[in-house]
Motif scaffolding. Structure first.
Motif: not given
Lengths: 580, 467
Positions: B330-335, B355-360, B56-60, B363-372
């Motif tokens: 990169r901030v996952a959209s469910d945060v 700089q906070a950028l929304p991401a699906p 699963p990739r998300g809540t849905a 799309a929270a793949e490895a290799g970059q700072p992210r919040l999920l």
């Protein structure tokens, strides 16, 4: 050629008239165009400067108004709420949001003495943390505020008011205001009809609406105050004024609009000028045609008169040219009348002269014939048959005399007959050198005592001539010259190129002519020779005239005589055409 | 509709009907207990990405997988296997061979669930992107070669008869069957039909999906007649039965995780990452910016791996040491946005330009700072730590430590090993646990028995609604 010349003359007059029209019409039109363009450009420039000035003033006015509103609201918050409110830590977190909403301040934060955010409407995530804002150098009204945005925060310019107070006994700074953001600047841009933006020259960044072209100008120095800038292929005229030490308000309008309007006016003015010029040219053409036409026709008539055509044809014209045409027609009429009278007189004189010459020529042979016949009758009456031998001798002598005179009479008749039957020339390209040599060959045997010299130029063009007629004319001249030198002399025949064509000179070293002889030389039946008919040179003149040439004579008593025939050298095609 | 109600269903339904007939009040009806029938509308912020069995990739995706599909086994909150399509299991050969016996069950298309379906499903699972599948392939005989597609043979998985299949492992492992609980290991029929409690009646689309109760579900017919997943971003799903705006359902199983990619400055040094990890006041974050949230110091929930550090006390107000540099986060959209803004504020207060950028979510793949928000694929400590280690890029000796721990079959020793691995992984400060937060869904009053699993799945199988 004459038509061409005539055309050029006509065109020259018309051209000069047209040039005069153009010279009179164009400078005022150009001056008018330059004046209109300069006037419109100046007005548009003034309008653009005024618009830019109004834009700058509008931004300042908006900033001032927002600052006043912020100041009043923050003062009221400090006076009525903060200073008197004892508040729990939990309530403090949301206090700014509630106070900001109730006082119409989208930006409101309460900061403690150490610079930590106690409460914030626009950056609730910053509560408990050091405020991330900083003032715009050189002004206390503008600050870069950290504002919550999407998943993070952004630094946005704001118009703020700051007041100090105490909150639950803690000294605090209450700061509230309004964002001076893309939305406000977009609204100002729409209101001003110009691009309004703010430039942070220290950080090299713009505050502008998203689609503002100014935001695309990476390198932009507002400290010059005004100027033009090429942004993404469009030229803008801009003006800037400082809002802080490194913050500038910038207003810009597309310079292309000014250029387009100026260009449009320039095109319109030049178009009108071109139309006016065309109208002037058309008028000039019509007027010059009406003026030059009769003049050209008069010139043609004058050349016709010069060539002997005195037929009168009316030239339609009014005013001064018409008066000139009428005077010219009257003159032509007079000339024609005079010429007719002259011709008539000359004809009478010629008849008289011919009658005299005929009488003279006929009288000479008739008288010997009459004497011979009377001598024979008298001899017959006096001697009868007794002296038949003497009578026969006398009869033979008299009949010989009569026959001789009758031959003279026939020769005279033949001469007159030839003069009367002169045929029209049949022109063909003729080499004068060959013609001269052929004629001289005929006379060399009869000119034993005369030295014959020739000077025939090389490379002469062929002349259109009837070879037989021209040979006859040259033969007449050569015969005359030989007869003028019975005791010997020098006969010289030369050819050379002249302006009209080719000249043929026949000179002798004879006794020459008196002035009176020279003036009557070409008159028919005038002769200085015993037994001459006086038709030789007349025939020569007739032949030369029929060839379109002319003959002239130079002579003085004791200095010999030179006849010069000038023959036109027409183009071969024209000659052939005539020949065919 | 011919129903196959679970035990006691008829009595309960009869009681509900009786209560209705008597005109009882709502509270009285609620007191009567579960009832059959009714429709549950679930408003979701985003659509499911697939209806096929997958990670699963998300809540849905998690909700849809739980509705439509069934796995061979499940795990309880402590990671122990529980029956699903497999009703019993037994080990042999000193724990290297496990025989699974299937329960009598049927797919949505009417086909019986057989061992051939299970083998086919597990073979597909082994080649999926699932982390649990990676773990299973590593320990199953011939699993690695099969997963790498270097061989079609898979000696470790065989079908004995229609109802039994055997798994053979290279070495005895502590949790041999837990990977089978992954949603990606769901079993489908040859025609692709699932065996979950609900049958999809409309194809999944951007607007949602409807499903009706499956009467022949392995655990009996669910109470609800219909479940509708409605994609309604923002407040448009406010009138649904289960919405993101309602008080979230406990427990807080999601982990708000800050991943500090060490590949590039300013996060390349452990000191900078440690300063960042220490700068976030987790208590404040959970209390004020995450409704229903709890501060988190450890990577795994205490229910999954007890004995990990509890939440630290609030930080002092002293200014932390500064960290300079620019970070694109990169901030996952469910945060929750408020939580992300708070984290960004902490990083900014440290001196970082963020700089906070929304991401699906996907799309929270490895290799970059992210919040999920992280949920374990399978709620088992070892598998969850493997997932986390993969998110961190397998730092240091974590892989070997995890492999070593997997061979320890003594429960207490294995727990201690897992605690050590978690500490090692957390000590790299590549993964910074910030808070635990509940699934951002809550039911209106009158909706009962909704449950959220440790892996973040909303279970509606036993839910019922008051009429």
């Amino acid at each position: 050629v004459s038509r061409l010349t005539e055309g050029r003359r006509g065109q020259g007059l018309r051209g000069r008239l047209l040039a005069a029209f153009v010279l009179v019409a164009v400078p005022p039109l150009l001056l008018f165009a330059v004046f209109v363009i300069a006037l419109v450009s100046d007005r548009l420039e003034r309008a653009a400067r005024q618009r830019l000035g109004q834009g700058l003033e509008g931004v300042r006015a908006r900033v001032s108004r927002l600052q006043r509103e912020a100041d009043a609201a923050v003062a009221a918050i400090v006076r009525d709420k903060v200073s008197t409110t004892a508040i729990s830590d939990e309530k403090a977190r949301t206090a700014a949001a509630e106070l900001g909403a109730s006082h119409g301040l989208p930006l409101l934060e309460i900061v403690d003495g150490s610079g930590r955010v106690l409460s914030s409407r626009h950056w609730p995530a910053g509560v408990g943390l050091p405020e991330g804002d900083h003032e715009v150098a050189g002004t206390s009204d503008l600050r870069w505020e950290t504002i919550a945005e999407d998943y993070g925060a952004a630094e946005r310019l704001a118009v703020v008011a700051t007041h100090r107070g105490t909150w639950s006994g803690v000294p605090v700074v209450v700061r509230g205001g309004f964002p001076l953001d893309a939305e406000v600047l977009g609204e100002l841009s729409d209101l001003m009809g110009a691009e309004v933006a703010l430039r942070d020259s220290a950080r090299g960044r713009w505050v502008a609406r998203a689609d503002s072209p100014l935001a695309k100008a990476a390198a932009f120095d507002p400290s010059k105050g005004d100027g033009t800038a090429d942004i993404a292929g469009t030229v803008y005229r801009w003006a800037a004024a400082p809002l802080g030490a490194s913050l500038w308000e910038v207003v810009a309008v597309p310079h292309t609009l000014l250029a387009e309007v100026t260009g449009g006016v320039r095109r319109l003015t030049l178009g009108v000028a071109a139309l006016a010029l065309l109208a002037a040219l058309a008028t000039a053409l019509v007027l010059s045609g009406r003026i030059a036409g009769p003049v050209r026709e008069l010139a043609a008539r004058a050349r016709g008169v010069g060539a002997g055509d005195l037929e009168h044809t009316a030239v339609e014209a009014s005013d001064e040219v018409g008066e000139l045409a009428r005077a010219f027609a009257s003159m032509t009429h007079e000339l024609r009348t005079s010429r007719e009278r002259l011709v008539q007189a000359e004809r009478v004189a010629a008849w008289r002269e011919m009658a005299r010459r005929l009488a003279h020529e006929l009288k000479n042979p008739i008288f010997p014939i009459q004497l011979s016949i009377e001598t024979l009758r008298r001899a017959l009456d006096q001697n009868g048959a007794q002296d038949a031998q003497r009578f026969q001798s006398l009869f033979r002598e008299s009949s010989d005399t009569i026959l001789d005179e009758l031959r003279s009479l026939r020769a005279i008749v033949e001469e007159f007959s030839q003069f009367a039957r002169m045929p029209p020339p049949r022109l063909a390209p003729t080499d004068l050198r060959e013609l001269v040599e052929r004629v001289l060959a005929l006379y060399r045997a009869r000119a034993a005592s005369v030295r014959i010299e020739t000077g025939l130029a090389d490379g002469l063009p062929p002349v259109p001539a009837d070879r037989d007629l021209l040979a006859r004319a040259l033969g007449n001249l050569v015969a005359n010259a030989l007869e003028a030198m019975p005791d010997g002399g020098t006969l010289s025949v030369k050819t050379r190129a002249v302006v009209e064509g080719v000249a043929l000179e026949v000179s002798d070293t004879g006794p020459g002519l008196t002035e009176e002889q020279r003036t009557r030389l070409f008159t028919p039946y005038y002769t200085t020779k015993k037994g001459g008919t006086g038709l030789g040179l007349a025939i020569v003149q007739g032949i030369v005239s029929d060839h379109g040439g002319r003959i002239q004579v130079e002579s003085a008593p004791g200095a010999g005589t030179t006849f010069t025939l000038v023959l036109p050298a027409a183009p071969i095609m024209e000659v052939v055409a005539s020949d065919t | 509709v011919k129903l196959a109600p679970r035990t006691g269903g008829r009595i309960t339904a009869g009681a509900v009907v009786l209560a209705l007939a008597l005109g009882a009040s709502g509270s009285a009806r609620s007191a009567l207990g579960p009832r059959y029938g009714g429709e549950l509308r679930i408003a979701l912020a985003e659509a499911a990405t697939t209806v096929e069995p997958s990670t699963p990739r998300g809540t849905a995706d998690r909700i849809l997988a739980g509705l439509v599909h069934e796995t061979l086994l499940g795990v309880d909150d402590e990671g122990r296997p529980r029956p699903a399509l497999v009703q019993s299991w037994a080990s042999a050969a000193d724990g290297r061979e496990w025989t699974l016996r299937l329960a009598p069950a049927t797919f949505h298309d009417g086909a019986p669930v057989g061992s051939a379906d299970a083998v086919r499903g597990l073979r597909r699972f082994l080649r999926s992107e699932s982390a649990a599948a990676g773990h299973l392939a590593r320990v199953l005989e011939g699993g690695d070669e099969y997963r790498r597609r270097s061989s079609e043979a898979l000696a470790g998985l065989t079908s004995v008869d229609d109802a039994r299949l055997v798994l053979r492992f290279r070495v005895p492992t502590a949790v041999p069957l837990a990977p089978l609980a992954s949603p990606a290991a769901a079993i489908v029929s040859a025609r692709g039909a699932g065996a979950g409690p609900f049958v999809p009646t409309t194809p999944p689309s951007g607007r949602g999906l409807s499903a009706t109760a499956f009467g022949r579900h392995v655990r009996g017919r669910p109470f609800l007649d219909v479940v509708r997943l409605i994609v309604a971003p923002g407040d448009r799903g406010a009138d649904a039965d289960v919405t993101p705006t309602a008080p979230p359902l406990p427990p807080a199983t999601g982990l708000l995780l800050l991943i500090l990619d060490p590949a590039a400055p300013p996060l390349a040094t452990g000191r900078a990452r440690a300063l960042i990890a220490a700068s976030v006041d987790r208590a404040q974050l959970a209390r004020h910016f995450l409704p229903g949230g709890e501060p988190a110091e450890a990577l795994l929930a205490p229910t999954m791996l007890p004995g990990l550090p509890a939440a630290a006390p609030p930080r002092s107000a002293a200014s932390p040491s500064p960290v300079a540099g620019r970070v694109v986060l990169r901030v996952a959209s469910d945060v929750p946005q408020s939580a992300s803004q708070r984290v960004v504020a902490h990083l900014t207060a440290l001196g970082l330009e963020v700089q906070a950028l929304p991401a699906p979510v996907a799309a929270a793949e490895a290799g970059q700072p992210r919040l999920l928000v992280w949920y374990p694929e399978v709620a088992e400590a070892g598998l969850a730590l493997e997932e986390l280690a993969a998110l961190a890029g397998w730092p240091g000796a974590v892989r070997s430590a995890l492999e070593a721990a997997d061979t320890v079959r003594d429960f207490d020793r294995r727990r201690a090993e897992m605690q050590r691995v978690e500490g090692t992984l957390r000590g790299t400060h590549v993964l910074v646990p910030l808070a635990r937060l509940p699934l951002p869904l809550g039911g209106r009053s009158g909706v009962h028995a909704l449950r959220v699993t440790a892996s973040g799945a909303l279970v509606v199988e036993n839910a019922w609604v008051e009429p």
